[in-house]
Design a protein around this motif. Structure first.
Motif, PDB file in Angstrom:
ATOM      1  N   VAL A 125       0.833  -1.198   0.000  1.00 29.36           N
ATOM      2  CA  VAL A 125       0.000   0.000   0.000  1.00 29.36           C
ATOM      3  C   VAL A 125       0.870   1.250   0.000  1.00 29.36           C
ATOM      4  O   VAL A 125       1.924   1.284   0.615  1.00 29.36           O
ATOM      5  CB  VAL A 125      -0.913  -0.007   1.239  1.00 29.36           C
ATOM      6  CG1 VAL A 125      -1.629   1.318   1.394  1.00 29.36           C
ATOM      7  CG2 VAL A 125      -1.919  -1.128   1.139  1.00 29.36           C
ATOM      8  N   VAL A 126       0.410   2.270  -0.692  1.00 30.36           N
ATOM      9  CA  VAL A 126       1.079   3.570  -0.690  1.00 30.36           C
ATOM     10  C   VAL A 126       0.131   4.581  -0.063  1.00 30.36           C
ATOM     11  O   VAL A 126      -1.047   4.648  -0.428  1.00 30.36           O
ATOM     12  CB  VAL A 126       1.455   4.007  -2.116  1.00 30.36           C
ATOM     13  CG1 VAL A 126       2.085   5.392  -2.100  1.00 30.36           C
ATOM     14  CG2 VAL A 126       2.408   3.001  -2.743  1.00 30.36           C
ATOM     15  N   GLY A 127       0.638   5.390   0.868  1.00 28.89           N
ATOM     16  CA  GLY A 127      -0.183   6.429   1.479  1.00 28.89           C
ATOM     17  C   GLY A 127      -1.224   5.868   2.417  1.00 28.89           C
ATOM     18  O   GLY A 127      -0.991   4.900   3.136  1.00 28.89           O
ATOM     19  N   SER A 128      -2.408   6.476   2.395  1.00 33.40           N
ATOM     20  CA  SER A 128      -3.457   6.124   3.354  1.00 33.40           C
ATOM     21  C   SER A 128      -4.429   5.084   2.814  1.00 33.40           C
ATOM     22  O   SER A 128      -5.462   4.827   3.416  1.00 33.40           O
ATOM     23  CB  SER A 128      -4.234   7.389   3.744  1.00 33.40           C
ATOM     24  OG  SER A 128      -4.816   7.981   2.597  1.00 33.40           O
ATOM     25  N   THR A 129      -4.114   4.484   1.684  1.00 34.48           N
ATOM     26  CA  THR A 129      -4.988   3.459   1.120  1.00 34.48           C
ATOM     27  C   THR A 129      -5.097   2.274   2.066  1.00 34.48           C
ATOM     28  O   THR A 129      -4.139   1.891   2.716  1.00 34.48           O
ATOM     29  CB  THR A 129      -4.434   2.990  -0.236  1.00 34.48           C
ATOM     30  OG1 THR A 129      -4.233   4.140  -1.062  1.00 34.48           O
ATOM     31  CG2 THR A 129      -5.412   2.067  -0.930  1.00 34.48           C
ATOM     32  N   ASP A 130      -6.272   1.681   2.139  1.00 31.47           N
ATOM     33  CA  ASP A 130      -6.516   0.536   3.020  1.00 31.47           C
ATOM     34  C   ASP A 130      -5.982  -0.737   2.372  1.00 31.47           C
ATOM     35  O   ASP A 130      -6.301  -1.054   1.227  1.00 31.47           O
ATOM     36  CB  ASP A 130      -8.019   0.410   3.268  1.00 31.47           C
ATOM     37  CG  ASP A 130      -8.337  -0.562   4.394  1.00 31.47           C
ATOM     38  OD1 ASP A 130      -7.517  -1.454   4.659  1.00 31.47           O
ATOM     39  OD2 ASP A 130      -9.412  -0.426   4.999  1.00 31.47           O
ATOM     40  N   SER A 131      -5.181  -1.519   3.116  1.00 36.57           N
ATOM     41  CA  SER A 131      -4.590  -2.742   2.565  1.00 36.57           C
ATOM     42  C   SER A 131      -5.637  -3.798   2.224  1.00 36.57           C
ATOM     43  O   SER A 131      -5.379  -4.701   1.431  1.00 36.57           O
ATOM     44  CB  SER A 131      -3.577  -3.330   3.555  1.00 36.57           C
ATOM     45  OG  SER A 131      -4.213  -3.662   4.776  1.00 36.57           O
ATOM     46  N   SER A 132      -6.833  -3.685   2.820  1.00 31.22           N
ATOM     47  CA  SER A 132      -7.886  -4.655   2.504  1.00 31.22           C
ATOM     48  C   SER A 132      -8.399  -4.490   1.079  1.00 31.22           C
ATOM     49  O   SER A 132      -9.123  -5.349   0.571  1.00 31.22           O
ATOM     50  CB  SER A 132      -9.053  -4.506   3.487  1.00 31.22           C
ATOM     51  OG  SER A 132      -9.666  -3.235   3.344  1.00 31.22           O
ATOM     52  N   SER A 171     -19.777  -1.696  -2.444  1.00 29.04           N
ATOM     53  CA  SER A 171     -19.402  -2.163  -1.106  1.00 29.04           C
ATOM     54  C   SER A 171     -17.920  -2.480  -0.987  1.00 29.04           C
ATOM     55  O   SER A 171     -17.421  -2.715   0.109  1.00 29.04           O
ATOM     56  CB  SER A 171     -20.221  -3.407  -0.737  1.00 29.04           C
ATOM     57  OG  SER A 171     -19.993  -4.455  -1.676  1.00 29.04           O
ATOM     58  N   THR A 172     -17.183  -2.536  -2.095  1.00 30.86           N
ATOM     59  CA  THR A 172     -15.740  -2.786  -2.051  1.00 30.86           C
ATOM     60  C   THR A 172     -15.009  -1.687  -2.808  1.00 30.86           C
ATOM     61  O   THR A 172     -15.605  -0.953  -3.598  1.00 30.86           O
ATOM     62  CB  THR A 172     -15.392  -4.152  -2.674  1.00 30.86           C
ATOM     63  OG1 THR A 172     -15.755  -4.139  -4.070  1.00 30.86           O
ATOM     64  CG2 THR A 172     -16.121  -5.286  -1.977  1.00 30.86           C
ATOM     65  N   HIS A 173     -13.709  -1.597  -2.558  1.00 28.39           N
ATOM     66  CA  HIS A 173     -12.905  -0.536  -3.153  1.00 28.39           C
ATOM     67  C   HIS A 173     -11.580  -1.098  -3.669  1.00 28.39           C
ATOM     68  O   HIS A 173     -10.544  -0.450  -3.554  1.00 28.39           O
ATOM     69  CB  HIS A 173     -12.635   0.561  -2.125  1.00 28.39           C
ATOM     70  CG  HIS A 173     -13.872   1.123  -1.495  1.00 28.39           C
ATOM     71  ND1 HIS A 173     -14.517   2.238  -1.989  1.00 28.39           N
ATOM     72  CD2 HIS A 173     -14.607   0.709  -0.431  1.00 28.39           C
ATOM     73  CE1 HIS A 173     -15.587   2.493  -1.254  1.00 28.39           C
ATOM     74  NE2 HIS A 173     -15.662   1.580  -0.301  1.00 28.39           N
ATOM     75  N   GLN A 174     -11.605  -2.295  -4.230  1.00 33.19           N
ATOM     76  CA  GLN A 174     -10.364  -2.935  -4.654  1.00 33.19           C
ATOM     77  C   GLN A 174      -9.651  -2.112  -5.728  1.00 33.19           C
ATOM     78  O   GLN A 174     -10.239  -1.726  -6.734  1.00 33.19           O
ATOM     79  CB  GLN A 174     -10.629  -4.350  -5.177  1.00 33.19           C
ATOM     80  CG  GLN A 174      -9.338  -5.134  -5.404  1.00 33.19           C
ATOM     81  CD  GLN A 174      -9.589  -6.553  -5.881  1.00 33.19           C
ATOM     82  OE1 GLN A 174     -10.390  -6.769  -6.785  1.00 33.19           O
ATOM     83  NE2 GLN A 174      -8.900  -7.509  -5.293  1.00 33.19           N
ATOM     84  N   GLY A 175      -8.377  -1.860  -5.481  1.00 31.53           N
ATOM     85  CA  GLY A 175      -7.561  -1.131  -6.442  1.00 31.53           C
ATOM     86  C   GLY A 175      -7.759   0.363  -6.442  1.00 31.53           C
ATOM     87  O   GLY A 175      -7.054   1.082  -7.155  1.00 31.53           O
ATOM     88  N   MET A 176      -8.696   0.872  -5.657  1.00 31.48           N
ATOM     89  CA  MET A 176      -8.962   2.316  -5.624  1.00 31.48           C
ATOM     90  C   MET A 176      -7.992   2.970  -4.638  1.00 31.48           C
ATOM     91  O   MET A 176      -7.993   2.654  -3.447  1.00 31.48           O
ATOM     92  CB  MET A 176     -10.410   2.575  -5.231  1.00 31.48           C
ATOM     93  CG  MET A 176     -11.419   1.978  -6.201  1.00 31.48           C
ATOM     94  SD  MET A 176     -13.140   2.172  -5.670  1.00 31.48           S
ATOM     95  CE  MET A 176     -13.359   3.949  -5.872  1.00 31.48           C
ATOM     96  N   GLY A 177      -7.163   3.857  -5.158  1.00 32.10           N
ATOM     97  CA  GLY A 177      -6.098   4.436  -4.352  1.00 32.10           C
ATOM     98  C   GLY A 177      -4.764   4.187  -5.035  1.00 32.10           C
ATOM     99  O   GLY A 177      -4.694   4.069  -6.264  1.00 32.10           O
ATOM    100  N   THR A 178      -3.706   4.045  -4.260  1.00 30.14           N
ATOM    101  CA  THR A 178      -2.363   3.852  -4.816  1.00 30.14           C
ATOM    102  C   THR A 178      -1.715   2.610  -4.215  1.00 30.14           C
ATOM    103  O   THR A 178      -1.686   2.452  -2.992  1.00 30.14           O
ATOM    104  CB  THR A 178      -1.476   5.078  -4.548  1.00 30.14           C
ATOM    105  OG1 THR A 178      -2.089   6.231  -5.137  1.00 30.14           O
ATOM    106  CG2 THR A 178      -0.097   4.895  -5.165  1.00 30.14           C
ATOM    107  N   PHE A 179      -1.190   1.759  -5.090  1.00 32.59           N
ATOM    108  CA  PHE A 179      -0.576   0.506  -4.675  1.00 32.59           C
ATOM    109  C   PHE A 179       0.709   0.270  -5.472  1.00 32.59           C
ATOM    110  O   PHE A 179       0.800   0.658  -6.635  1.00 32.59           O
ATOM    111  CB  PHE A 179      -1.523  -0.682  -4.907  1.00 32.59           C
ATOM    112  CG  PHE A 179      -2.857  -0.546  -4.223  1.00 32.59           C
ATOM    113  CD1 PHE A 179      -3.073  -1.079  -2.969  1.00 32.59           C
ATOM    114  CD2 PHE A 179      -3.899   0.130  -4.839  1.00 32.59           C
ATOM    115  CE1 PHE A 179      -4.300  -0.952  -2.336  1.00 32.59           C
ATOM    116  CE2 PHE A 179      -5.128   0.274  -4.215  1.00 32.59           C
ATOM    117  CZ  PHE A 179      -5.326  -0.272  -2.962  1.00 32.59           C
ATOM    118  N   THR A 180       1.672  -0.375  -4.843  1.00 36.13           N
ATOM    119  CA  THR A 180       2.887  -0.788  -5.539  1.00 36.13           C
ATOM    120  C   THR A 180       2.847  -2.304  -5.724  1.00 36.13           C
ATOM    121  O   THR A 180       2.695  -3.055  -4.753  1.00 36.13           O
ATOM    122  CB  THR A 180       4.152  -0.393  -4.749  1.00 36.13           C
ATOM    123  OG1 THR A 180       4.229   1.036  -4.697  1.00 36.13           O
ATOM    124  CG2 THR A 180       5.404  -0.918  -5.429  1.00 36.13           C
TER     125      THR A 180
END
Length: 212
Positions: A125-132, A171-180
C-alpha cells in the motif's frame, strides 16, 4: 369624602386592567420560559475523479550473460522491479496489469528463445490506502510468454494483477487508491548448440482500464 373615595377606586381598577394588556415585566431573580425551536439544513459534498489511471514503472531490465560450454544448456534469469498504480477515477471500474514479450533473437539468426515469468505475488500500500483493498496478484511459476515456440504469432499476454469491484454495488474498493505491485523475474533457456552473440527482446507492460 365618599365621592372622592369612589374616584380613587375607579382609577386603580383602570390601571390594573391596562396592565394585563402588556407583557408582564420579569422581576430580578425570575426566568422567562421560552419554547425550544429546531431547524435543519441539507449537506452535500461534490467529489470529482481523475480521467484515467496513472502508473510509474520501476522495472528492472532483463540483463544477463553467460558462456557456452558445449555440454549443457544455459539458463539466464533477470528482471523484476515494481510498478506503482494510482486509480483516482472514483468509479470502481478496476483495472488489469499485463505483460507480454517478444522472443529473444539474434540479428541474422532464425532461432527464437522465449521468456518465462515467475513472481512472488507481492503488493504493498502507498499512502493512506486501506490494505484490505489490495489488487489481486496472480502467482506465476515459470509461465511461458508463448504457447508455441515455433510461431511468433502465438505470443501471449499474461495478466499479473487485477482489481475488480464488479457486482459489489459500491461495497468494495479494490484497487482504488495507490498501490505498488511487484513485477516478475524472467528466465530463458539457451540451448547448448546456440550461436554466440547478443540476443534481444522487448518486455511490454500495460494497464487496461477495466479488469480482464
Amino acid at each position: 369624602m365618599k365621592k372622592l373615595s369612589k374616584k380613587i377606586t375607579l382609577l386603580a381598577a383602570t390601571l390594573l386592567a391596562g396592565g394585563t394588556l402588556a407583557t408582564p415585566a420579569v422581576l430580578a431573580g425570575e426566568t422567562e420560559s421560552v419554547s425550544a425551536k429546531t431547524g435543519s439544513v441539507s449537506a452535500q459534498a461534490g467529489i470529482s475523479g481523475q480521467s484515467d489511471i496513472s502508473a510509474s514503472f520501476s522495472a528492472t531490465p532483463f540483463s544477463a550473460t553467460s558462456s557456452l560450454n558445449g555440454e549443457s544448456n544455459i539458463i539466464l534469469t533477470s528482471g523484476g522491479g515494481s510498478v506503482t498504480v494510482t486509480d483516482a477515477r472514483g468509479t470502481g471500474a478496476g483495472y488489469a496489469l499485463k505483460v507480454s514479450a517478444t522472443p529473444l533473437t539474434r540479428t541474422g539468426d532464425k532461432a527464437k528463445y522465449y521468456l518465462t515469468a515467475s513472481n512472488s505475488s507481492s503488493v504493498s500500500v502507498v499512502g493512506s490506502t486501506d490494505s484490505s483493498d489490495n489488487p489481486s496478484v496472480n502467482s506465476l511459476s515459470s509461465v511461458s510468454l508463448s504457447d508455441d515456440e515455433n510461431s511468433s504469432s502465438s505470443l501471449k499476454t499474461i495478466t499479473l494483477a487485477t482489481a475488480s469491484n464488479k457486482g459489489t454495488t459500491g461495497s468494495t474498493h479494490q484497487g482504488m487508491g495507490t498501490f505498488t505491485i511487484g513485477l516478475p523475474t524472467y528466465s530463458v533457456t539457451i540451448p547448448v548448440n546456440a550461436y554466440a552473440g547478443t540476443y534481444t527482446s522487448t518486455i511490454t507492460y500495460s494497464i487496461d482500464n477495466t479488469p480482464s
